[in-house]
Design a protein around this motif. Sequence first.
Motif, PDB file in Angstrom:
ATOM      1  N   ARG A  93       0.821  -1.206   0.000  1.00 36.92           N
ATOM      2  CA  ARG A  93       0.000   0.000   0.000  1.00 36.92           C
ATOM      3  C   ARG A  93       0.855   1.257   0.000  1.00 36.92           C
ATOM      4  NH1 ARG A  93      -2.889   0.325   5.862  1.00 36.92           N
ATOM      5  NH2 ARG A  93      -4.062  -1.361   4.933  1.00 36.92           N
ATOM      6  N   THR A 132      -4.680  -5.671  -3.955  1.00 37.52           N
ATOM      7  CA  THR A 132      -5.406  -6.851  -3.469  1.00 37.52           C
ATOM      8  C   THR A 132      -4.674  -8.124  -3.918  1.00 37.52           C
ATOM      9  OG1 THR A 132      -6.746  -7.010  -5.466  1.00 37.52           O
ATOM     10  CG2 THR A 132      -7.626  -5.630  -3.664  1.00 37.52           C
ATOM     11  N   GLU A 179      -4.218   0.184  -1.992  1.00 40.48           N
ATOM     12  CA  GLU A 179      -3.665  -1.096  -1.543  1.00 40.48           C
ATOM     13  C   GLU A 179      -3.914  -2.164  -2.598  1.00 40.48           C
ATOM     14  OE1 GLU A 179      -3.971  -2.541   2.720  1.00 40.48           O
ATOM     15  OE2 GLU A 179      -5.472  -3.771   1.720  1.00 40.48           O
ATOM     16  N   GLU A 184     -10.101  -0.458  -8.825  1.00 38.29           N
ATOM     17  CA  GLU A 184     -10.986  -0.953  -7.759  1.00 38.29           C
ATOM     18  C   GLU A 184     -12.144  -1.757  -8.355  1.00 38.29           C
ATOM     19  OE1 GLU A 184     -11.550   1.580  -3.815  1.00 38.29           O
ATOM     20  OE2 GLU A 184     -11.824   2.798  -5.622  1.00 38.29           O
ATOM     21  N   GLN A 241      -7.671  -1.616  -3.719  1.00 37.42           N
ATOM     22  CA  GLN A 241      -8.722  -1.065  -2.859  1.00 37.42           C
ATOM     23  C   GLN A 241      -8.192   0.174  -2.159  1.00 37.42           C
ATOM     24  OE1 GLN A 241      -9.763  -4.204  -0.176  1.00 37.42           O
ATOM     25  NE2 GLN A 241      -7.834  -4.110   0.957  1.00 37.42           N
ATOM     26  N   ARG A 242      -9.083   1.082  -1.850  1.00 35.55           N
ATOM     27  CA  ARG A 242      -8.722   2.274  -1.076  1.00 35.55           C
ATOM     28  C   ARG A 242      -8.920   1.950   0.400  1.00 35.55           C
ATOM     29  NH1 ARG A 242      -9.636   7.220  -4.815  1.00 35.55           N
ATOM     30  NH2 ARG A 242     -10.541   6.157  -6.596  1.00 35.55           N
ATOM     31  N   VAL A 243      -7.979   2.411   1.221  1.00 30.03           N
ATOM     32  CA  VAL A 243      -8.030   2.176   2.656  1.00 30.03           C
ATOM     33  C   VAL A 243      -7.766   3.510   3.342  1.00 30.03           C
ATOM     34  CG1 VAL A 243      -6.989   0.941   4.590  1.00 30.03           C
ATOM     35  CG2 VAL A 243      -7.154  -0.174   2.351  1.00 30.03           C
ATOM     36  N   ASP A 244      -8.633   3.859   4.276  1.00 25.60           N
ATOM     37  CA  ASP A 244      -8.424   5.106   5.009  1.00 25.60           C
ATOM     38  C   ASP A 244      -7.134   5.032   5.799  1.00 25.60           C
ATOM     39  OD1 ASP A 244     -10.765   6.291   4.124  1.00 25.60           O
ATOM     40  OD2 ASP A 244     -11.947   5.497   5.801  1.00 25.60           O
TER      41      ASP A 244
END
Length: 143
Positions: free
Chosen positions: A46, A93, A91, A71, A77-80
Amino acid sequence: MRAWRAYVIGSELLRKQLNRELQDRHGTTLADYEVLVRLSERDGRRMRMAALAAEVASSKSRLSHQITRLESAGLVQRVDCGDDARGVFAELTDKGMDRLRTTAPTHVAGVREHLIDLMTPEEHAVLAEVFERVQEHLGDLEA
């Protein structure tokens, strides 16, 4: 002028060919491949979106649209970002890592065939030195 024109045309032709090979064989663009590579090289697979944009020489807006596409395909994927409410990580996958493993041999073979094998070891060193200098210079201008 000769060097400049050769660089402009040659680099564009090279990128088009590498992109064509990835798209024809895997349905992946060169730009998407570069994002997957950068993420795969980081701890936790990430990176902050702003840092990723800088590494792939893209605007934050363009990268955001690209990440949205990735995505949708399940590759990223987006991660806070826990310590910064405004920060967001992109990030890779497991599916994205699988795609990278599948596409990497095509990309590596293309780079070798269309660039590396056309040069001597001395030319490899010169090319690396020149473009590291350009990156440093332009990176200083961005800061």
